[in-house]
Design an enzyme around this catalytic site. Structure first.
Site, PDB file in Angstrom:
ATOM      1  N   CYS A 115      -4.979 -64.092 -35.439  1.00  0.00           N
ATOM      2  CA  CYS A 115      -6.535 -64.289 -35.056  1.00  0.00           C
ATOM      3  C   CYS A 115      -7.276 -64.664 -36.376  1.00  0.00           C
ATOM      4  O   CYS A 115      -8.195 -65.297 -36.500  1.00  0.00           O
ATOM      5  CB  CYS A 115      -7.148 -63.156 -34.297  1.00  0.00           C
ATOM      6  SG  CYS A 115      -8.533 -63.155 -33.780  1.00  0.00           S
ATOM      7  N   CYS A 116      -7.192 -63.648 -37.419  1.00  0.00           N
ATOM      8  CA  CYS A 116      -7.862 -64.049 -38.704  1.00  0.00           C
ATOM      9  C   CYS A 116      -7.695 -65.376 -39.298  1.00  0.00           C
ATOM     10  O   CYS A 116      -8.763 -66.046 -39.482  1.00  0.00           O
ATOM     11  CB  CYS A 116      -7.610 -63.042 -39.750  1.00  0.00           C
ATOM     12  SG  CYS A 116      -8.428 -61.381 -39.351  1.00  0.00           S
ATOM     13  N   CYS A 198     -15.965 -58.473 -37.930  1.00  0.00           N
ATOM     14  CA  CYS A 198     -16.093 -58.769 -36.422  1.00  0.00           C
ATOM     15  C   CYS A 198     -16.292 -57.480 -35.547  1.00  0.00           C
ATOM     16  O   CYS A 198     -15.689 -56.411 -36.169  1.00  0.00           O
ATOM     17  CB  CYS A 198     -14.765 -59.387 -35.916  1.00  0.00           C
ATOM     18  SG  CYS A 198     -14.507 -61.134 -36.662  1.00  0.00           S
ATOM     19  N   CYS A 201     -13.148 -55.322 -34.379  1.00  0.00           N
ATOM     20  CA  CYS A 201     -12.290 -54.804 -35.745  1.00  0.00           C
ATOM     21  C   CYS A 201     -13.060 -54.020 -36.565  1.00  0.00           C
ATOM     22  O   CYS A 201     -12.629 -54.148 -37.839  1.00  0.00           O
ATOM     23  CB  CYS A 201     -11.513 -56.250 -36.263  1.00  0.00           C
ATOM     24  SG  CYS A 201     -10.780 -57.077 -35.139  1.00  0.00           S
ATOM     25  N   CYS A 225      -8.356 -59.840 -44.776  1.00  0.00           N
ATOM     26  CA  CYS A 225      -8.334 -60.620 -43.613  1.00  0.00           C
ATOM     27  C   CYS A 225      -7.644 -61.985 -43.905  1.00  0.00           C
ATOM     28  O   CYS A 225      -7.290 -62.792 -43.353  1.00  0.00           O
ATOM     29  CB  CYS A 225      -9.566 -60.935 -42.810  1.00  0.00           C
ATOM     30  SG  CYS A 225     -10.646 -61.534 -43.895  1.00  0.00           S
TER      31      CYS A 225
HETATM   32 FE1  SF4 Z   1      -9.866 -61.568 -35.040  1.00  0.00          FE
HETATM   33 FE2  SF4 Z   1     -10.639 -59.283 -35.585  1.00  0.00          FE
HETATM   34 FE3  SF4 Z   1      -9.774 -60.951 -37.502  1.00  0.00          FE
HETATM   35 FE4  SF4 Z   1     -12.437 -61.106 -36.389  1.00  0.00          FE
HETATM   36  S1  SF4 Z   1     -11.490 -59.229 -37.700  1.00  0.00           S
HETATM   37  S2  SF4 Z   1     -10.755 -62.765 -36.873  1.00  0.00           S
HETATM   38  S3  SF4 Z   1     -11.703 -60.716 -34.146  1.00  0.00           S
HETATM   39  S4  SF4 Z   1      -8.489 -60.183 -36.020  1.00  0.00           S
END
Ligand code: SF4
Length: 242
Positions: A115-116, A198, A201, A225
């Site tokens: 996701c990151c 985010c 998170c 991240c």
């Molecule tokens: Fe995805 Fe969380 Fe990374 Fe944001 S911090 S990109 S929601 S995993």
């Protein structure tokens, strides 16, 4: 290729002069990535006040706090500087959500990194195209991973410099600057949020906790991240920890 003499020159002058020197040497190739944290807002204020020739951009992951979006608009109004916004690739986000849902990052480190990567790293790589000096708000005191970072380093994986003008600042200095210059900041900081990313998170932390403890709190070791991961620091010769 890392230029040690450039680092030594920068170490002897103030932040506005550092920016000007880098902008003179790499015209049109100095870019500041802001996530509108407290350190980033200090740098924003300096860039605006000194009218520094620096590109400014941010990444909208699509999952930010509403307070962050409001701060972005407030900052634009206050400083009248163009702030480019980079979004994730729509098709990749659609594929991720359709396959794994909206909260797959809680299920495993791999899912979280996926996701990151889609929402942050890939847009960052696009934003950094043509950039030679990437300006960041990193501070040595933010985490163990960052404590040995220099003022100027070489991001070998991207082949660009990273310039960290606040690397030696304390959190107290950051707060003093924000107060003295009446700089807008995210109201979540007053509710115990230190490092704000985010919304799903990030959580507030308790006094005495590591400043990065509120990021991906369900994981034991990962507090980065991937944005600031590089294969090798040409300055220190050390592997930067993810
Ligand atoms: Fe995805 Fe969380 Fe990374 Fe944001 S911090 S990109 S929601 S995993």
């Amino acid at each position: 290729m890392f230029d040690q003499h450039l680092l030594e020159t920068l170490q002897g002058i103030g932040i506005p002069e550092q920016f000007r020197l880098l902008a003179d040497r790499f015209p049109g190739q100095v870019a500041f990535s802001t996530s509108f944290g407290q350190e980033d807002q200090v740098i924003m204020e300096i860039i605006a006040r000194e009218d520094l020739p620096v590109r400014i951009f941010t990444l909208d992951t699509g999952r930010l706090f509403n307070e962050t979006y409001e701060l972005i608009d407030l900052t634009r109004l206050r400083y009248r500087r163009e702030i480019e916004v980079f979004f994730p690739d729509t098709k990749r986000v659609e594929a991720l959500v359709n396959e794994k849902g909206f909260t797959s990052f809680y299920e495993s480190v791999e899912n979280r990194k996926e996701c990151c990567h889609i929402r942050k790293v890939e847009p960052l790589n696009r934003a950094l195209k043509g950039v030679t000096v990437w300006v960041t708000g990193l501070r040595a005191g933010q985490s163990d991973n960052r404590k040995d970072l220099p003022l100027l380093e070489w991001d070998a994986s991207r082949g660009i410099y990273k310039y960290n003008p606040l690397i030696s600042w304390t959190h107290e200095q950051v707060l003093q600057h924000l107060s003295a210059k009446n700089v807008p900041y995210n109201p979540l900081h007053d509710k115990g949020f230190v490092s704000i990313g985010c919304a799903p998170c990030t959580r507030a932390i308790e006094p005495g906790e590591d400043p990065r403890a509120g990021r991906w709190w369900w994981e034991q070791s990962q507090k980065e991240c991937g944005l600031h991961f590089s294969q090798q620091s040409a300055v220190s010769g050390q592997q930067e920890q993810p």
